[in-house]
Write a protein that holds these residues in place. Structure first.
Motif, PDB file in Angstrom:
ATOM      1  N   PRO A 196       0.804  -1.225   0.000  1.00 28.30           N
ATOM      2  CA  PRO A 196       0.000   0.000   0.000  1.00 28.30           C
ATOM      3  C   PRO A 196       0.840   1.280   0.000  1.00 28.30           C
ATOM      4  O   PRO A 196       0.492   2.248  -0.656  1.00 28.30           O
ATOM      5  CB  PRO A 196      -0.831  -0.116   1.276  1.00 28.30           C
ATOM      6  CG  PRO A 196      -0.927  -1.584   1.528  1.00 28.30           C
ATOM      7  CD  PRO A 196       0.385  -2.151   1.056  1.00 28.30           C
ATOM      8  N   THR A 197       1.970   1.274   0.685  1.00 25.96           N
ATOM      9  CA  THR A 197       2.782   2.487   0.759  1.00 25.96           C
ATOM     10  C   THR A 197       3.518   2.788  -0.541  1.00 25.96           C
ATOM     11  O   THR A 197       3.839   3.941  -0.808  1.00 25.96           O
ATOM     12  CB  THR A 197       3.804   2.397   1.902  1.00 25.96           C
ATOM     13  OG1 THR A 197       4.598   1.231   1.716  1.00 25.96           O
ATOM     14  CG2 THR A 197       3.117   2.353   3.250  1.00 25.96           C
ATOM     15  N   LEU A 198       3.776   1.780  -1.350  1.00 32.85           N
ATOM     16  CA  LEU A 198       4.511   1.974  -2.607  1.00 32.85           C
ATOM     17  C   LEU A 198       3.628   1.756  -3.832  1.00 32.85           C
ATOM     18  O   LEU A 198       4.122   1.606  -4.940  1.00 32.85           O
ATOM     19  CB  LEU A 198       5.719   1.033  -2.662  1.00 32.85           C
ATOM     20  CG  LEU A 198       6.787   1.301  -1.607  1.00 32.85           C
ATOM     21  CD1 LEU A 198       7.847   0.213  -1.636  1.00 32.85           C
ATOM     22  CD2 LEU A 198       7.409   2.668  -1.812  1.00 32.85           C
ATOM     23  N   ARG A 199       2.324   1.758  -3.626  1.00 33.00           N
ATOM     24  CA  ARG A 199       1.386   1.452  -4.709  1.00 33.00           C
ATOM     25  C   ARG A 199       1.548   2.398  -5.899  1.00 33.00           C
ATOM     26  O   ARG A 199       1.630   1.959  -7.037  1.00 33.00           O
ATOM     27  CB  ARG A 199      -0.045   1.503  -4.185  1.00 33.00           C
ATOM     28  CG  ARG A 199      -1.074   1.116  -5.211  1.00 33.00           C
ATOM     29  CD  ARG A 199      -2.468   1.024  -4.558  1.00 33.00           C
ATOM     30  NE  ARG A 199      -3.423   0.515  -5.517  1.00 33.00           N
ATOM     31  CZ  ARG A 199      -4.149   1.283  -6.312  1.00 33.00           C
ATOM     32  NH1 ARG A 199      -4.016   2.590  -6.266  1.00 33.00           N
ATOM     33  NH2 ARG A 199      -5.005   0.757  -7.155  1.00 33.00           N
ATOM     34  N   ARG A 200       1.593   3.699  -5.639  1.00 38.09           N
ATOM     35  CA  ARG A 200       1.706   4.661  -6.747  1.00 38.09           C
ATOM     36  C   ARG A 200       3.004   4.485  -7.527  1.00 38.09           C
ATOM     37  O   ARG A 200       3.019   4.578  -8.744  1.00 38.09           O
ATOM     38  CB  ARG A 200       1.591   6.089  -6.228  1.00 38.09           C
ATOM     39  CG  ARG A 200       0.196   6.448  -5.821  1.00 38.09           C
ATOM     40  CD  ARG A 200       0.094   7.884  -5.437  1.00 38.09           C
ATOM     41  NE  ARG A 200      -1.282   8.167  -5.039  1.00 38.09           N
ATOM     42  CZ  ARG A 200      -1.708   9.334  -4.686  1.00 38.09           C
ATOM     43  NH1 ARG A 200      -0.885  10.362  -4.678  1.00 38.09           N
ATOM     44  NH2 ARG A 200      -2.958   9.505  -4.330  1.00 38.09           N
ATOM     45  N   LEU A 201       4.101   4.241  -6.816  1.00 31.01           N
ATOM     46  CA  LEU A 201       5.382   4.034  -7.490  1.00 31.01           C
ATOM     47  C   LEU A 201       5.336   2.772  -8.340  1.00 31.01           C
ATOM     48  O   LEU A 201       5.812   2.762  -9.477  1.00 31.01           O
ATOM     49  CB  LEU A 201       6.514   3.955  -6.465  1.00 31.01           C
ATOM     50  CG  LEU A 201       7.925   3.811  -7.032  1.00 31.01           C
ATOM     51  CD1 LEU A 201       8.289   5.009  -7.904  1.00 31.01           C
ATOM     52  CD2 LEU A 201       8.930   3.643  -5.897  1.00 31.01           C
ATOM     53  N   SER A 202       4.736   1.720  -7.821  1.00 28.96           N
ATOM     54  CA  SER A 202       4.608   0.471  -8.558  1.00 28.96           C
ATOM     55  C   SER A 202       3.788   0.659  -9.833  1.00 28.96           C
ATOM     56  O   SER A 202       4.163   0.179 -10.906  1.00 28.96           O
ATOM     57  CB  SER A 202       3.959  -0.589  -7.657  1.00 28.96           C
ATOM     58  OG  SER A 202       3.772  -1.779  -8.352  1.00 28.96           O
TER      59      SER A 202
END
Length: 90
Positions: free
Chosen positions: A34-40
């Motif tokens: 969830p914390t790296l969702r946008r980067l992924s």
């Protein structure tokens, strides 16, 4: 109040986030958390652009300078669940 990033600002923000991740972990394989969702999601889109030959060369070079891995690592994906066999109908 949070400002919405657009265009080059968004690119720069994501690239900085990728740089920080690479510095912390030693790689650019972004887990689906969830914390790296946008980067992924951002990286997935860039991989698609590259496959289609639409990623700007200077941006590809900037990512490669960070050690970008263009093929997703299979160990990072969720493993498929085995299919359940149906019991025969009587």
């Amino acid at each position: 109040m949070q400002l919405e990033l657009t265009g080059d600002d968004r690119w720069d923000a994501h690239l900085r986030e990728l740089e920080e991740l690479a510095a912390q972990t030693g790689h650019t394989r972004v887990p689906r958390t969830p914390t790296l969702r946008r980067l992924s999601i951002w990286l997935r889109g860039l991989r698609a652009l590259r496959r289609r030959g639409e990623l700007e060369p200077d941006r590809a070079a900037a990512l490669e300078a960070q050690g970008m891995e263009w093929s997703p690592v299979f160990g990072m994906r969720k493993r498929p669940q085995p299919r359940r066999r149906r019991s025969p109908k009587a």
